[in-house]
Each structure stands twice: as structure tokens, then as C-alpha cells.
Design a protein around this motif. Structure first.
Motif, PDB file in Angstrom:
ATOM      1  N   LEU A 189     -49.266 -29.469 -19.250  1.00 37.45           N
ATOM      2  CA  LEU A 189     -48.694 -30.706 -19.778  1.00 37.45           C
ATOM      3  C   LEU A 189     -49.778 -31.713 -20.184  1.00 37.45           C
ATOM      4  CD1 LEU A 189     -45.721 -31.230 -17.295  1.00 37.45           C
ATOM      5  CD2 LEU A 189     -45.641 -30.360 -19.647  1.00 37.45           C
ATOM      6  N   LEU A 190     -51.025 -31.409 -19.886  1.00 35.81           N
ATOM      7  CA  LEU A 190     -52.125 -32.309 -20.235  1.00 35.81           C
ATOM      8  C   LEU A 190     -52.814 -31.921 -21.544  1.00 35.81           C
ATOM      9  CD1 LEU A 190     -53.939 -32.889 -16.808  1.00 35.81           C
ATOM     10  CD2 LEU A 190     -52.525 -34.505 -18.068  1.00 35.81           C
ATOM     11  N   LYS A 191     -52.173 -31.101 -22.367  1.00 39.40           N
ATOM     12  CA  LYS A 191     -52.814 -30.641 -23.601  1.00 39.40           C
ATOM     13  C   LYS A 191     -53.244 -31.786 -24.522  1.00 39.40           C
ATOM     14  CE  LYS A 191     -50.754 -26.026 -23.729  1.00 39.40           C
ATOM     15  NZ  LYS A 191     -49.853 -25.093 -24.462  1.00 39.40           N
ATOM     16  N   PRO A 192     -52.411 -32.826 -24.743  1.00 39.94           N
ATOM     17  CA  PRO A 192     -52.889 -33.935 -25.598  1.00 39.94           C
ATOM     18  C   PRO A 192     -54.113 -34.639 -25.015  1.00 39.94           C
ATOM     19  CG  PRO A 192     -50.509 -34.019 -25.353  1.00 39.94           C
ATOM     20  CD  PRO A 192     -50.997 -33.008 -24.368  1.00 39.94           C
ATOM     21  N   ALA A 193     -54.116 -34.839 -23.699  1.00 44.09           N
ATOM     22  CA  ALA A 193     -55.269 -35.478 -23.060  1.00 44.09           C
ATOM     23  C   ALA A 193     -56.496 -34.587 -23.137  1.00 44.09           C
ATOM     24  CB  ALA A 193     -54.937 -35.803 -21.602  1.00 44.09           C
ATOM     25  N   ILE A 194     -56.319 -33.280 -22.959  1.00 41.62           N
ATOM     26  CA  ILE A 194     -57.445 -32.344 -23.045  1.00 41.62           C
ATOM     27  C   ILE A 194     -58.042 -32.363 -24.444  1.00 41.62           C
ATOM     28  CG2 ILE A 194     -58.063 -29.899 -22.981  1.00 41.62           C
ATOM     29  CD1 ILE A 194     -56.044 -29.556 -20.723  1.00 41.62           C
ATOM     30  N   ALA A 195     -57.175 -32.389 -25.473  1.00 41.15           N
ATOM     31  CA  ALA A 195     -57.669 -32.434 -26.852  1.00 41.15           C
ATOM     32  C   ALA A 195     -58.472 -33.700 -27.093  1.00 41.15           C
ATOM     33  CB  ALA A 195     -56.494 -32.355 -27.825  1.00 41.15           C
ATOM     34  N   THR A 196     -58.000 -34.815 -26.560  1.00 41.57           N
ATOM     35  CA  THR A 196     -58.716 -36.079 -26.731  1.00 41.57           C
ATOM     36  C   THR A 196     -60.082 -36.042 -26.061  1.00 41.57           C
ATOM     37  OG1 THR A 196     -56.599 -37.257 -26.768  1.00 41.57           O
ATOM     38  CG2 THR A 196     -58.577 -38.568 -26.387  1.00 41.57           C
ATOM     39  N   VAL A 197     -60.125 -35.566 -24.825  1.00 38.96           N
ATOM     40  CA  VAL A 197     -61.386 -35.508 -24.081  1.00 38.96           C
ATOM     41  C   VAL A 197     -62.356 -34.525 -24.745  1.00 38.96           C
ATOM     42  CG1 VAL A 197     -62.436 -34.817 -21.890  1.00 38.96           C
ATOM     43  CG2 VAL A 197     -60.347 -36.189 -21.897  1.00 38.96           C
ATOM     44  N   VAL A 198     -61.847 -33.400 -25.208  1.00 36.08           N
ATOM     45  CA  VAL A 198     -62.709 -32.407 -25.863  1.00 36.08           C
ATOM     46  C   VAL A 198     -63.374 -33.009 -27.092  1.00 36.08           C
ATOM     47  CG1 VAL A 198     -62.672 -30.282 -27.213  1.00 36.08           C
ATOM     48  CG2 VAL A 198     -61.540 -30.360 -24.995  1.00 36.08           C
ATOM     49  N   ILE A 199     -62.618 -33.727 -27.899  1.00 37.31           N
ATOM     50  CA  ILE A 199     -63.170 -34.291 -29.131  1.00 37.31           C
ATOM     51  C   ILE A 199     -64.163 -35.404 -28.821  1.00 37.31           C
ATOM     52  CG2 ILE A 199     -62.606 -35.532 -31.243  1.00 37.31           C
ATOM     53  CD1 ILE A 199     -59.889 -34.090 -31.171  1.00 37.31           C
ATOM     54  N   VAL A 200     -63.766 -36.332 -27.947  1.00 35.93           N
ATOM     55  CA  VAL A 200     -64.632 -37.476 -27.637  1.00 35.93           C
ATOM     56  C   VAL A 200     -65.921 -37.008 -26.964  1.00 35.93           C
ATOM     57  CG1 VAL A 200     -64.824 -39.599 -26.301  1.00 35.93           C
ATOM     58  CG2 VAL A 200     -62.704 -39.073 -27.495  1.00 35.93           C
TER      59      VAL A 200
END
Length: 274
Positions: A189-200
């Protein structure tokens, strides 16, 4: 009149801000396509005589060793971001879902650590890395990047608070332990947060110069940033070749950002509202 003036100033500020970002990039691109003779006779925004002059890019790619540098950067980037996601999400899970003594003190400790300038601890950090035998290896920057920053933890915590605790309770009734709840319920359920952290985090690591330059002095271990810096030596006066190398560094991160920018904005917005 006031409303018209406000609209004019708003768009003027947007145009100026855009020019500050675009003009240097356009200058670098035009310079990379010009020859040495055109550099001597023209200005910084002069048009190249041949828009398909890629000789500078070939020189930068071969002599600048950009391909090995890209491989080193990719290796460091993959393991560093992977460790950041795992450590950061686990930390956020422990902070948000568990009650323990000195919880506020732990949060304050993360904040204090983020506020301490990294340069003040470099002597001790260098001694630790050298004592571990990781100096002048690709694992040195990975170990340093693995330290999850407070921004990543904050992003994970904000998303985790939007996940109902009833899901955890239902899983525990079925016999799931804490790690199973994290792996089977929280992490997907943390996929959007993971995508954000990966990019930043990925952009920060890709652009970092200080840590690879200090902890990997070998030329064979050069990253994108350090290889571009060392490439300036034999071509110190040939700005057209240096600009071509700069373009080669910019293009991969620019493409990734344009393709995934919606995840950044969506991640920060959702994390702020939830």
C-alpha cells in the motif's frame, strides 16, 4: 489596474524563473554542437553551423569514460535506493504502528541528526569507512547513502497514517506477525510513497559529487559527476567538448524525471493531505 498589474507581475515572474532554468541548458546544448572555430568566433548563444555535429559527444563519451561511469552510478544508485526504501519504510512502520518508551525522543533524534551539517562529521565517518575496508570501493557511498533521511521517513509516515489499523488487526487475528503485516499489507500500500522516495533520493545520489569524489578516488570507480569533473583536465579550454559531456550527464536524469514527475507531485501532495 491593480488586478491587471498583479497578473502581469505573476506572469513576468514565471517567465523570468523559466528563463533562469532554460537559458543555461540551451547554452550548454548549443555549445555542445559547435566546433572549436565556432567557439572562438561566436557568443554563448550563437547557433551551430551543423546541428548534427556529434563529434564532441563522441569525444566526451570515449575519452571521458562515460559508459563505465554510468555503470558505477547505476550500481550505487540501485543498492542505495533499495536500502533507503527498506530502512525508511521499516522505520516509519515502527514509529507509526508501535508504542514504546522514548518514542518522542527517537523522533527528536532523527530531526537533530538531519540538522547536523554532514561536513562536521566527515573525519569520523572517513575513519569508520576506512576501518571497514570499504574505502575506494563502490560500497563506501552505498553505506553512506543507506542512512535514511528525515524527509523519506516523513513521507512514509504520512502515507502510513492513511492506512487503517483495522487491516493490521485483521491480519493479526489470522495469525500474522509484525513482519508479515509489514510485508503483506503495509509495503504494497506504500507504492506511491516508494515511488516518491525513489525519485527524490535517486536524483540526489545521481547528482552527488562530494561523497564519490572523497571515498572513491580511483579513476576506474568514477561516477557520472566525478568523471565529468576529471574530464575537464585535458579539455580545460575546449568548452564545446565539456558541454557535450554535460549533456550526456543531464539527459538520463531529465528523461527519468519527465516520465515519472507525476509520481513526485502526487506523492508529496497525497502525503501532505492524508
Amino acid at each position: 489596474m491593480r488586478r491587471a498589474l498583479a497578473v502581469f507581475l505573476k506572469y513576468l515572474s514565471l517567465v523570468l524563473a523559466t528563463a533562469v532554468v532554460i537559458v543555461p541548458l540551451v547554452t550548454i546544448l548549443l555549445t555542445s554542437l559547435r566546433t572549436e572555430r565556432e567557439m572562438a568566433t561566436g557568443g554563448p548563444l550563437s547557433m551551430p553551423g551543423d546541428w548534427f555535429n556529434f563529434d564532441n559527444f563522441a569525444t566526451a563519451f570515449v575519452d571521458g569514460k562515460m559508459l563505465p561511469a554510468l555503470g558505477n552510478t547505476t550500481f550505487i544508485l540501485f543498492f542505495s535506493v533499495l536500502a533507503t526504501v527498506v530502512i525508511g519504510s521499516m522505520t516509519a512502520y515502527a514509529i507509526d504502528r508501535f508504542q514504546f518508551r522514548l518514542k518522542k525522543l527517537v523522533l527528536a533524534g532523527f530531526l537533530v541528526a538531519a540538522l547536523v551539517p554532514g561536513i562536521t562529521t566527515q573525519v569520523a565517518t572517513f575513519q569508520i569507512i576506512e576501518g571497514m575496508g570499504a574505502f575506494n570501493t563502490r560500497w563506501a557511498p552505498i553505506l553512506l547513502y543507506m542512512g535514511t533521511d528525515i524527509v523519506s521517513i516523513y513521507i512514509f509516515i504520512q502515507f502510513m497514517r492513511s492506512i487503517p489499523t483495522s487491516l493490521d488487526e485483521s491480519a493479526r487475528l489470522d495469525g500474522a506477525n509484525s513482519f508479515t503485516v509489514y510485508r503483506r499489507i503495509i509495503l504494497p500500500l506504500l507504492k506511491p510513497a516508494i515511488a516518491t522516495v525513489v525519485i527524490v533520493k535517486g536524483v540526489v545520489i545521481y547528482n552527488d559529487f562530494y561523497i564519490p569524489f572523497l571515498y572513491m578516488p580511483s579513476r576506474d570507480l568514477g561516477t557520472i559527476s566525478t568523471s565529468l569533473f576529471r574530464f575537464k583536465g585535458p579539455y580545460g579550454a575546449h568548452w564545446e567538448v565539456i558541454s557535450a559531456g554535460t549533456v550526456l550527464v543531464i539527459v538520463p536524469s531529465l528523461i527519468v524525471f519527465l516520465l515519472l514527475q507525476r509520481f513526485i507531485y502526487r506523492g508529496f501532495t497525497s502525503g501532505a493531505l492524508k
